[in-house]
Structures are given as C-alpha cells and as structure tokens.
Design a protein around this motif. Structure first.
Motif, PDB file in Angstrom:
ATOM      1  N   HIS A  69      56.344  31.134   8.016  1.00  0.00           N
ATOM      2  CA  HIS A  69      54.929  30.563   7.447  1.00  0.00           C
ATOM      3  C   HIS A  69      54.805  31.340   8.789  1.00  0.00           C
ATOM      4  N   ALA A  70      54.733  31.200  10.728  1.00  0.00           N
ATOM      5  CA  ALA A  70      54.030  31.270  11.862  1.00  0.00           C
ATOM      6  C   ALA A  70      54.133  32.312  12.109  1.00  0.00           C
ATOM      7  N   LEU A  71      55.073  33.350  11.894  1.00  0.00           N
ATOM      8  CA  LEU A  71      54.697  34.930  11.875  1.00  0.00           C
ATOM      9  C   LEU A  71      54.150  35.177  11.346  1.00  0.00           C
ATOM     10  N   PRO A  72      53.586  34.748  10.052  1.00  0.00           N
ATOM     11  CA  PRO A  72      52.615  35.973   9.509  1.00  0.00           C
ATOM     12  C   PRO A  72      51.160  35.497   9.814  1.00  0.00           C
ATOM     13  N   LEU A  73      51.676  33.988   9.260  1.00  0.00           N
ATOM     14  CA  LEU A  73      50.200  32.991   9.395  1.00  0.00           C
ATOM     15  C   LEU A  73      49.608  33.127  11.510  1.00  0.00           C
ATOM     16  N   GLY A  74      50.632  33.036  12.381  1.00  0.00           N
ATOM     17  CA  GLY A  74      50.225  32.782  13.868  1.00  0.00           C
ATOM     18  C   GLY A  74      50.291  34.103  14.165  1.00  0.00           C
ATOM     19  N   MET A  75      51.248  35.419  14.031  1.00  0.00           N
ATOM     20  CA  MET A  75      50.157  36.793  14.684  1.00  0.00           C
ATOM     21  C   MET A  75      50.174  37.535  13.724  1.00  0.00           C
ATOM     22  N   ILE A  76      50.413  38.195  12.848  1.00  0.00           N
ATOM     23  CA  ILE A  76      49.976  38.844  11.971  1.00  0.00           C
ATOM     24  C   ILE A  76      48.994  39.204  11.189  1.00  0.00           C
ATOM     25  N   VAL A  77      48.899  38.060  11.340  1.00  0.00           N
ATOM     26  CA  VAL A  77      46.980  37.896  10.183  1.00  0.00           C
ATOM     27  C   VAL A  77      45.936  38.143  11.532  1.00  0.00           C
ATOM     28  N   PRO A  78      46.167  37.748  12.384  1.00  0.00           N
ATOM     29  CA  PRO A  78      45.015  37.500  13.463  1.00  0.00           C
ATOM     30  C   PRO A  78      45.298  39.037  14.475  1.00  0.00           C
ATOM     31  N   ILE A  79      46.412  40.104  13.887  1.00  0.00           N
ATOM     32  CA  ILE A  79      46.346  41.495  14.087  1.00  0.00           C
ATOM     33  C   ILE A  79      46.054  42.554  13.497  1.00  0.00           C
ATOM     34  N   ALA A  80      46.000  42.112  12.570  1.00  0.00           N
ATOM     35  CA  ALA A  80      45.054  42.437  10.900  1.00  0.00           C
ATOM     36  C   ALA A  80      43.553  42.316  10.993  1.00  0.00           C
ATOM     37  N   VAL A  81      43.323  40.885  10.795  1.00  0.00           N
ATOM     38  CA  VAL A  81      41.731  40.946  11.754  1.00  0.00           C
ATOM     39  C   VAL A  81      40.973  41.896  12.701  1.00  0.00           C
ATOM     40  N   PHE A  82      42.391  41.375  13.727  1.00  0.00           N
ATOM     41  CA  PHE A  82      41.273  42.646  15.183  1.00  0.00           C
ATOM     42  C   PHE A  82      41.352  44.091  14.503  1.00  0.00           C
ATOM     43  N   HIS A  83      41.972  44.587  14.019  1.00  0.00           N
ATOM     44  CA  HIS A  83      41.868  45.661  13.335  1.00  0.00           C
ATOM     45  C   HIS A  83      40.397  45.692  12.586  1.00  0.00           C
ATOM     46  N   LEU A  84      40.729  45.013  11.912  1.00  0.00           N
ATOM     47  CA  LEU A  84      39.591  45.044  10.753  1.00  0.00           C
ATOM     48  C   LEU A  84      38.188  44.971  11.426  1.00  0.00           C
ATOM     49  N   GLY A  85      38.426  43.851  12.427  1.00  0.00           N
ATOM     50  CA  GLY A  85      37.291  44.236  13.304  1.00  0.00           C
ATOM     51  C   GLY A  85      36.903  45.676  14.063  1.00  0.00           C
ATOM     52  N   CYS A  86      37.689  45.618  14.502  1.00  0.00           N
ATOM     53  CA  CYS A  86      38.077  47.468  14.996  1.00  0.00           C
ATOM     54  C   CYS A  86      37.250  48.058  14.376  1.00  0.00           C
ATOM     55  N   ALA A  87      37.830  48.195  12.952  1.00  0.00           N
ATOM     56  CA  ALA A  87      37.539  49.144  11.844  1.00  0.00           C
ATOM     57  C   ALA A  87      35.560  49.024  11.723  1.00  0.00           C
ATOM     58  N   VAL A  88      35.289  48.130  11.791  1.00  0.00           N
ATOM     59  CA  VAL A  88      33.085  47.558  10.984  1.00  0.00           C
ATOM     60  C   VAL A  88      33.110  47.866  12.127  1.00  0.00           C
TER      61      VAL A  88
END
Length: 212
Positions: A69-88
């Motif tokens: 749970h630490a890897l997906p929620l602590g790193m992968i999801v924040p990276i996804a949010v960052f990329h989606l923010g860049c797309a916006v």
C-alpha cells in the motif's frame, strides 16, 4: 449508519491480523458485541484497529501489506496527480496561447524564440502524453493494490514508453529542462518493486497453503 462504521472498523482490524491469531480476532469480535450493548462500540473498535495495526510490522503478511500500500499510495498516485495537473496546465496553455515558461524562452534571443515556438507547437502532443501517463500511473496503482502483477508490468511498459516520448520531446525543445531524473527514478523504483512484491505475495500464499 453509525452502527455500521464500528463494524467496518472491526472488519478492517481483523484483516490486519495474521492467520496465526484468527482466534484472537474472533474473540475480539465477540467482545465488540458486548461493547455495542455498553454503548462504547466506536472506542472499542478503534482500540482494536490500533492494536492490529501495531502488530502488522511484526508478521510477514503485515509487512507485505504495508509495502504493497505504501508504494502505490505514497509514490505512484502522487506522480499520477502531478502528471494530470501538468496536463490540465497544458489544456490551459492551448486555450489561452500564453504560458510563463514559453514567455521566458522567448526572452532568450533568437534561440529562445525558436524554442518557445517549438514548445507551443508541441504543447498539444505533450498534453495528451501527460494525460495518458497520469492515467497509466493511476491504473498501475489500482492493479498493484489488487495484486494483478502481470497487468501492472504491462502498464509499466506503457508508462515507460509515454515517459520516454515526453522526455524526448522536451529534450528536443530545451536540453536544459529539469524533471526527467525524477521520472526516471520513479519508473526505476516501480520496475524493481512490481516483481519483488509479486514474488513476496506468492511466497506468502505458498506458506498459507502449507499451513492449511
């Protein structure tokens, strides 16, 4: 609804306990029924959850659950949010035709203006790639939490291809841009973590089958 929440907390507490302490989990649930009658259902359930969570680092399945749970929620999801923010931000650039970074490039003379024009021309493609990369990372996090390791590996290859395309476009525009190292590091961690967690889960499943 208020009575359902403590029962959900109790179910989560039981899930956090190792198989070797299933009897303790059943006893805990029986005591909870009495706590409901005494009007202290929530406090008892929270106490059980805290106790169970403190036990997790002490047994193999608990350590695996924490890592998974630490890897997906602590790193992968924040990276996804960052990329989606860049797309916006890219969508806003396309709609407004103005971007601070583009303006900074344009202020750098002839070479800067050329880089600014290339950046504006590449904005639609970068926006789509960033959107796909963000969605791919969200999906990677989801399938990892669900234990679908083969699918996670396939999605990782897709994410790596998207990231490589983004880095290639950005480098072609301006080789001085930063941020690629973070993306490479994140993908490297995911590349190592996916097979390690998959092997770890298989080992735990094998141990459980032997116990049964």
């Amino acid at each position: 609804m208020s009575t359902d929440v403590p029962h959900l907390i109790m179910a989560l507490a039981e899930r956090c306990m190792p198989n070797a302490r299933l009897e303790w989990g059943r006893a805990m649930r029986a005591e909870h029924e009495q706590a409901v009658l005494d009007g202290r259902s929530m406090s008892f359930a929270m106490g059980c959850l805290v106790t169970a969570m403190l036990e997790m680092p002490r047994h193999r399945a608990g350590r695996f659950a924490i890592a998974m749970h630490a890897l997906p929620l602590g790193m992968i999801v924040p990276i996804a949010v960052f990329h989606l923010g860049c797309a916006v931000s890219g969508v806003r650039l396309i709609l407004s035709s103005h971007d601070p970074y583009s303006a900074n490039l344009a202020a750098g003379g002839v070479a800067g203006r050329a880089a600014s024009e290339a950046y504006l021309a590449a904005a639609p493609a970068l926006t789509v790639l960033l959107l796909l990369l963000g969605l791919a990372h969200l999906r990677i996090a989801w399938v990892m939490l669900d234990g679908q390791w083969r699918r996670a590996g396939v999605l990782w290859m897709l994410a790596a291809g998207l990231a490589a395309a983004i880095v290639a476009i950005i480098t072609a525009i301006d080789s001085g841009m930063r941020g690629s190292a973070i993306q490479v590091a994140a993908l490297a961690i995911e590349l190592v973590a996916i097979p390690v967690l998959a092997t770890w889960q298989r080992a735990i499943s094998t141990d459980l089958m032997e116990v049964r």
